[in-house]
Write a protein that holds these residues in place. Structure first.
Motif, short mmCIF file in Angstrom:
data_model
loop_
_atom_site.label_atom_id
_atom_site.label_comp_id
_atom_site.label_asym_id
_atom_site.label_seq_id
_atom_site.Cartn_x
_atom_site.Cartn_y
_atom_site.Cartn_z
N THR A 29 0.85 -1.20 0.00
CA THR A 29 0.00 0.00 0.00
C THR A 29 0.88 1.24 0.00
O THR A 29 1.96 1.26 0.60
CB THR A 29 -0.91 0.01 1.23
N LYS A 30 0.42 2.28 -0.63
CA LYS A 30 1.14 3.54 -0.68
C LYS A 30 0.77 4.37 0.54
O LYS A 30 -0.36 4.35 1.00
CB LYS A 30 0.77 4.32 -1.94
N ILE A 31 1.76 5.12 1.02
CA ILE A 31 1.51 6.02 2.14
C ILE A 31 0.82 7.26 1.58
O ILE A 31 1.31 7.90 0.64
CB ILE A 31 2.83 6.42 2.82
N SER A 32 -0.31 7.60 2.14
CA SER A 32 -1.03 8.77 1.64
C SER A 32 -0.49 10.01 2.33
O SER A 32 -0.37 10.07 3.55
CB SER A 32 -2.53 8.63 1.90
#
Length: 116
Positions: A29-32
């Motif tokens: 998952t990408k860090i928002s």
């Protein structure tokens, strides 16, 4: 026949439990991160004299007149003066729009005329 080369018919390895190459990248998952406020960034830039405008920039101060000619012999000379005198000379130079060399030359001429 597909997949049987060098396996010699071993079917016990086809259980499908091994993950496919690159499958871990899909689960990552990408860090928002919150986006920067464009107006606040532009305001901070304008406060420091920076603009994202593509218009022709106006110079902050007019260029000084009387740049030395190409063949004029100039020498670098480092002297120590008080900060108050330096600020006064720079103010005089900027007010008249002349080189500091010319201001000092006029001051010397006025001093020599006053002594005579």
């Amino acid at each position: 026949m597909a997949g049987t080369f060098l396996n010699l018919g071993d079917d016990d390895q086809d259980d499908g439990s091994e993950p496919k190459i690159g499958a871990g990248l899909k689960r990552k998952t990408k860090i928002s991160r919150p986006k920067a406020d464009a107006e606040a960034v532009a305001a901070a830039g304008r406060a420091n004299g920076f603009s994202r405008s593509t218009d022709v920039a106006q110079p902050v101060s007019p260029p000084r007149r009387g740049r030395p000619p190409l063949n004029e012999d100039m020498t670098y000379w480092r002297i120590y003066v008080s900060s108050d005198l330096r600020n006064q000379l720079n103010t005089l130079r900027d007010k008249e729009g002349r080189r500091l060399n010319d201001v000092l030359a006029d001051m010397l001429a006025a001093y020599q005329n006053g002594k005579a």
